[in-house]
Design an enzyme around this catalytic site. Structure first.
Site, PDB file in Angstrom:
ATOM      1  N   HIS A   1      -7.577   4.053 -14.266  1.00 56.55           N
ATOM      2  CA  HIS A   1      -8.951   4.123 -13.758  1.00 56.55           C
ATOM      3  C   HIS A   1      -9.526   5.527 -13.905  1.00 56.55           C
ATOM      4  CE1 HIS A   1     -11.617   5.523 -10.516  1.00 56.55           C
ATOM      5  NE2 HIS A   1     -12.293   4.418 -10.760  1.00 56.55           N
ATOM      6  N   HIS A   2      -8.752   6.538 -13.503  1.00 60.25           N
ATOM      7  CA  HIS A   2      -9.273   7.910 -13.523  1.00 60.25           C
ATOM      8  C   HIS A   2      -9.691   8.317 -14.935  1.00 60.25           C
ATOM      9  CE1 HIS A   2      -7.822   7.742  -9.572  1.00 60.25           C
ATOM     10  NE2 HIS A   2      -6.783   8.544  -9.626  1.00 60.25           N
TER      11      HIS A   2
ATOM     12  N   ASP B   1       0.812  -1.214   0.000  1.00 58.15           N
ATOM     13  CA  ASP B   1       0.000   0.000   0.000  1.00 58.15           C
ATOM     14  C   ASP B   1       0.847   1.266   0.000  1.00 58.15           C
ATOM     15  OD1 ASP B   1      -2.676   1.347   0.449  1.00 58.15           O
ATOM     16  OD2 ASP B   1      -1.650   1.981   2.280  1.00 58.15           O
ATOM     17  N   ALA B   2       0.462   2.218  -0.838  1.00 57.53           N
ATOM     18  CA  ALA B   2       0.966   3.604  -0.822  1.00 57.53           C
ATOM     19  C   ALA B   2       2.467   3.696  -0.557  1.00 57.53           C
ATOM     20  CB  ALA B   2       0.196   4.421   0.218  1.00 57.53           C
ATOM     21  N   VAL B   3       3.251   3.125  -1.463  1.00 62.35           N
ATOM     22  CA  VAL B   3       4.703   3.135  -1.251  1.00 62.35           C
ATOM     23  C   VAL B   3       5.293   4.538  -1.363  1.00 62.35           C
ATOM     24  CG1 VAL B   3       4.980   0.744  -1.979  1.00 62.35           C
ATOM     25  CG2 VAL B   3       5.192   2.580  -3.670  1.00 62.35           C
ATOM     26  N   HIS B   4       4.546   5.483  -1.958  1.00 64.36           N
ATOM     27  CA  HIS B   4       5.039   6.864  -2.001  1.00 64.36           C
ATOM     28  C   HIS B   4       5.119   7.460  -0.599  1.00 64.36           C
ATOM     29  CE1 HIS B   4       0.655   6.742  -2.738  1.00 64.36           C
ATOM     30  NE2 HIS B   4       0.621   7.709  -1.840  1.00 64.36           N
TER      31      HIS B   4
ATOM     32  N   GLY C   1     -15.033   3.077  -2.425  1.00 67.28           N
ATOM     33  CA  GLY C   1     -15.233   3.392  -1.015  1.00 67.28           C
ATOM     34  C   GLY C   1     -14.931   4.824  -0.651  1.00 67.28           C
ATOM     35  N   ASN C   2     -14.147   5.505  -1.457  1.00 65.72           N
ATOM     36  CA  ASN C   2     -13.842   6.907  -1.161  1.00 65.72           C
ATOM     37  C   ASN C   2     -14.805   7.860  -1.858  1.00 65.72           C
ATOM     38  OD1 ASN C   2     -11.778   6.380   0.614  1.00 65.72           O
ATOM     39  ND2 ASN C   2     -10.213   6.313  -0.969  1.00 65.72           N
TER      40      ASN C   2
ATOM     41  N   GLU D   1       1.764   0.065  -4.781  1.00 67.49           N
ATOM     42  CA  GLU D   1       0.804   1.110  -5.132  1.00 67.49           C
ATOM     43  C   GLU D   1       1.498   2.452  -4.955  1.00 67.49           C
ATOM     44  OE1 GLU D   1      -3.282   3.326  -3.678  1.00 67.49           O
ATOM     45  OE2 GLU D   1      -1.949   2.332  -2.269  1.00 67.49           O
TER      46      GLU D   1
ATOM     47  N   ASP E   1      -3.417   3.938 -10.969  1.00 65.93           N
ATOM     48  CA  ASP E   1      -4.684   4.610 -10.679  1.00 65.93           C
ATOM     49  C   ASP E   1      -5.149   5.484 -11.834  1.00 65.93           C
ATOM     50  OD1 ASP E   1      -5.598   3.788  -8.107  1.00 65.93           O
ATOM     51  OD2 ASP E   1      -3.968   4.889  -7.189  1.00 65.93           O
TER      52      ASP E   1
END
Length: 581
Positions: free
Chosen positions: A311-312, A246-249, A380-381, A283, A308
Site C-alpha cells: 500500500h505505501h 491485529d498487530a502480531v508484532h 482512518g489514520n 498483520e 502494508d
C-alpha cells in the site's frame, strides 16, 4: 434448569456469582478456577462475578454484554441458533478477493442485520470474502473495535451474538466467506477488569499500551488458553472462515512454542474436524517470513501476512505523499519491487526507521500476502479520514484498482472503494468517561503532528458527527462517475477470474518494467501486460497487430499502428502480441 458458572480467578481469595440481587458463593477448584451450579439459570440469565466482596464484574469469557462493557454478562447457548449453512464447504484464501468492512458504518443501520441488505452488492462486485473489523464488545456504541475488552462477546449495539450469526449465515447463503478481525496484543483502556481476576498482563514486556498480555510468564498457560479458546470460538460457534490477527508484532512471547504457532495448530485441527478450510492472517510490520512459513520449516504456519508496504509504495507513487512513514516510498522503483514481492524492505536500509528492516520473502508465494490500495488504518489514520478518492484523480484510482486486482497476491478492497466513495472513514470513539475521551482526542492531534497536519484539521473522535460522516452513502454507486468506477472494478475482478495468469501466485513469473522520468509502468503476468501511464504525456505501449486490448480504464485509450496509446493517468490490460520495451 441448572447452569454451572466457572471463572479463572487465581488472584482473589473469595469469588461470588451475582444473579440479580442474589450473591452465590463459588467453590475454589484446581488451577485458580472457581465454580458454582445455580438452579433456574441458563440461556438468557444475566450474571456477574464479585471478587473479594467487590463490585460486580463481567465474566472475562462473557458471551454477551447486552448493557455494554460495565454491565452484566448473559448466558448464551450457541447450539440454539438455527444455522442454515450446513452445505457450506468454505472458501480458500488463495485466489480470493477480500472486502474489508466496518459494521457500524457499512449500512445506515450500523448493525449486523443492516449489513445483510448489502451482501448482494458484494456478490455482484465479485468478491469472495468479507473481512469484518473487530466486533468484540468495546466502550460505548460506536468505535473501530480495536479497544475491545470482552473478547468473547459480539458488540451489543451491532446486534449481539445472534445478529452476528445471522450475518455470517446470510453471507454463506450468498456464497461469501467471512473473516473476523481479532485483537490479542492489548485490550482497551475502559472496562478492562481482567487484571482483577488473574495475571492476564505482565510487566515482563512493555508495549505501546503498557504491560504486555502475559503469554510467557507465570500464569500464562491459562492466558494462552483464553486467547486460543476465543479464536476457536469465532471459527466453531460463529462459523467464521478465518481470522485476521491485529498487530502480531506487539504479541510478545518468548515461549519455545509461540502463541501464534500454538493457535495455528489448533485451527488446523478444527478445520479437519469441520471439513472446511480455516485460515489465520497476521498483520505485522516486521516483514518476517516466519509468520507464514510452514512449521516444518521453522515457521508458525499461518496463511498470509498483511503487506502494508505494498500500500505505501502504491499510495506514495500515485499521490506524491511522502510524509511520515511514506518517507521511504514514492518512486516507481519501489512500487515495482512491491508489485513483484509485496515487501519493499527485505533486509535493506529504511531511511524512516534509520536502520535495516525486514527479511527477504524468498521462497514465499503470492498467496501468502494480503495487499490493498486502501484499508481502515491508512484512511482512518489521516487527519480528516480522506480516502484515495479525495487524494488522487479518478484516472489514478483506476490505475490503483488495476494494479491491485491483477496482482499475484490476495487483494483486498475497503468498503466503498469500488465506487470511489466520497464519505471519509475517520477515527471515532464513544467513551463515557470524559477524561478518557479527552485523552484520546488530544492524543490523535499530537500523533498527527508528525505528518505536518494542523491540530484543527483533526476531527474529534468523541463527536458523534465524526462517526455519522463516516457512514457509506449507498445512493452513490448508481451515480454516473461512481457507477463507472464500480463497473471498472467489476470488470477487473471478472478478468481475474477468467485469466489464470492473473491469480498465479508464483512470484518468479512476475516481471516489471518502468521509466521513472517518463512515468510509465508495466507489469507482465504470463500472456497479460498491465500497462499504466503516470506521466504527463500520452505514451505508446508497444503492441503488435495480434495483441488484444482486454480492458482500458478510459475511452481515450486506443489502438494505434504502433501499439496502445495511453493518455496520462490511464491503464490497459493487453494480452499476446506485445513486445518488450
Amino acid at each position: 434448569m441448572m447452569h454451572r458458572f466457572r471463572v479463572w480467578a487465581p488472584r482473589p481469595q473469595r469469588v461470588e456469582a451475582f444473579l440479580g440481587e442474589q450473591r452465590i458463593p463459588m467453590r475454589r477448584e484446581a488451577g485458580g478456577w472457581w465454580a458454582c451450579s445455580v438452579d433456574q439459570a441458563g440461556p438468557g440469565t444475566d450474571y456477574a462475578f464479585s471478587l473479594d466482596g467487590g463490585p460486580p464484574r463481567p465474566d472475562p469469557r462473557s458471551a454477551f454484554q447486552p448493557e455494554g462493557i460495565d454491565g452484566p454478562s448473559r448466558v448464551v447457548d450457541h447450539s440454539a441458533f438455527a444455522w442454515r449453512d450446513s452445505g457450506w464447504r468454505g472458501v480458500p484464501l488463495p485466489g480470493s478477493v477480500l472486502y474489508e468492512c466496518h459494521v457500524g458504518t457499512f449500512s445506515a443501520e450500523g448493525t449486523f442485520d443492516g449489513a445483510i441488505d448489502h451482501l448482494r452488492h458484494l456478490v455482484d462486485l465479485g468478491v469472495d470474502i468479507i473481512e469484518l473489523l473487530p466486533v468484540a464488545e468495546f466502550s460505548g456504541c460506536r468505535g473501530w473495535g480495536y479497544d475491545g475488552v470482552d473478547l468473547f462477546a459480539p458488540h451489543h449495539a451491532y446486534g449481539g451474538p445472534d445478529g452476528l450469526k445471522r450475518l455470517i449465515d446470510a453471507a454463506h447463503d450468498h456464497g461469501l466467506g467471512v473473516v473476523l478481525d481479532v485483537v490479542y496484543n492489548h485490550l482497551g483502556p475502559a472496562g478492562n477488569y481482567l487484571p482483577e481476576f488473574g495475571p492476564y498482563f505482565s510487566p515482563r514486556h512493555r508495549t505501546n499500551w503498557g504491560d504486555a498480555v502475559n503469554f510467557d510468564g507465570p500464569g500464562s498457560d491459562e492466558v494462552r488458553r483464553f486467547v486460543i479458546d476465543n479464536a476457536v470460538m469465532w471459527l466453531r460457534d460463529y462459523h467464521c472462515d478465518g481470522l485476521r490477527i491485529d498487530a502480531v508484532h506487539a504479541i510478545v512471547d518468548d515461549s519455545a512454542t509461540h502463541l501464534l504457532e500454538a493457535l495455528a495448530v489448533e485451527v488446523d485441527a478444527l478445520a479437519t474436524e469441520v471439513g472446511r478450510p480455516l485460515f489465520l492472517i497476521p498483520e505485522s510490520d516486521l516483514n518476517d517470513p516466519r509468520f507464514v512459513r510452514s512449521r516444518d520449516a521453522g515457521g508458525y504456519g499461518l496463511a498470509a501476512c498483511w503487506a502494508d508496504e505494498w500500500h505505501h509504495a502504491l499510495h506514495a507513487a500515485l499521490t506524491g505523499d511522502v510524509s511520515g512513514y511514506y518517507e521511504d516510498f514514492g518512486s516507481l522503483t519501489l512500487l515495482a519491487k512491491a508489485l513483484r514481492q509485496a515487501w519493499v524492505y527485505d533486509g535493506t536500509y529504511s531511511p524512516y526507521r534509520q536502520r535495516v528492516h525486514g527479511r527477504t520473502p524468498s521462497g514465499l508465494s503470492g498467496r501468502q500476502f494480503v495487499v490493498f490500495a486502501q484499508n481502515h488504518d491508512q484512511i482512518g489514520n489521516r487527519a480528516a479520514g480522506e480516502r484515495s478518492s479525495a487524494l488522487m484523480s479518478e484516472g489514478r484510482l483506476r490505475v490503483a484498482a488495476a494494479l491491485l486486482l491483477t496482482a499475484p497476491f490476495v487483494p483486498m478492497l475497503f468498503q466503498g472503494e469500488e465506487w470511489g466513495a466520497s464519505t471519509p472513514f475517520q477515527y471515532f470513539t464513544d467513551h463515557s468517561d470524559p477524561g478518557l475521551g479527552r485523552t484520546v482526542s488530544e492524543g490523535r492531534r499530537h500523533e498527527f503532528a508528525t505528518f505536518g497536519w494542523h491540530p484543527d484539521d483533526v476531527s474529534d473522535p468523541q463527536d458523534e458527527a465524526t462517526f455519522e460522516h463516516s457512514k457509506l452513502d449507498w445512493a452513490e454507486p448508481v451515480k454516473d462517475s461512481h457507477a463507472s468506477l464500480l463497473a471498472w472494478h467489476r470488470r477487473l475482478i471478472a478478468l481475474r477470474r477468467q485469466i489464470p495468469a492473473l491469480t498465479d501466485p508464483r512470484l518468479d513469473r512476475v516481471q516489471t518494467e518502468y521509466d521513472q522520468d517518463v512515468g510509465w509502468l508495466v507489469v507482465r503476468r504470463g500472456p497479460v501486460a498491465v500497462a499504466s501511464n503516470l506521466g504527463s504525456r500520452t505514451w505508446i505501449f508497444p503492441a503488435g497487430p495480434s495483441a488484444e486490448l482486454l480492458a482500458a480504464s478510459a475511452p481515450s485509450v486506443e489502438r494505434t499502428a504502433r501499439g496502445v496509446a495511453l493518455p496520462p493517468d490511464t491503464v490497459a490490460l493487453v494480452t499476446e502480441g506485445f513486445s518488450h520495451i
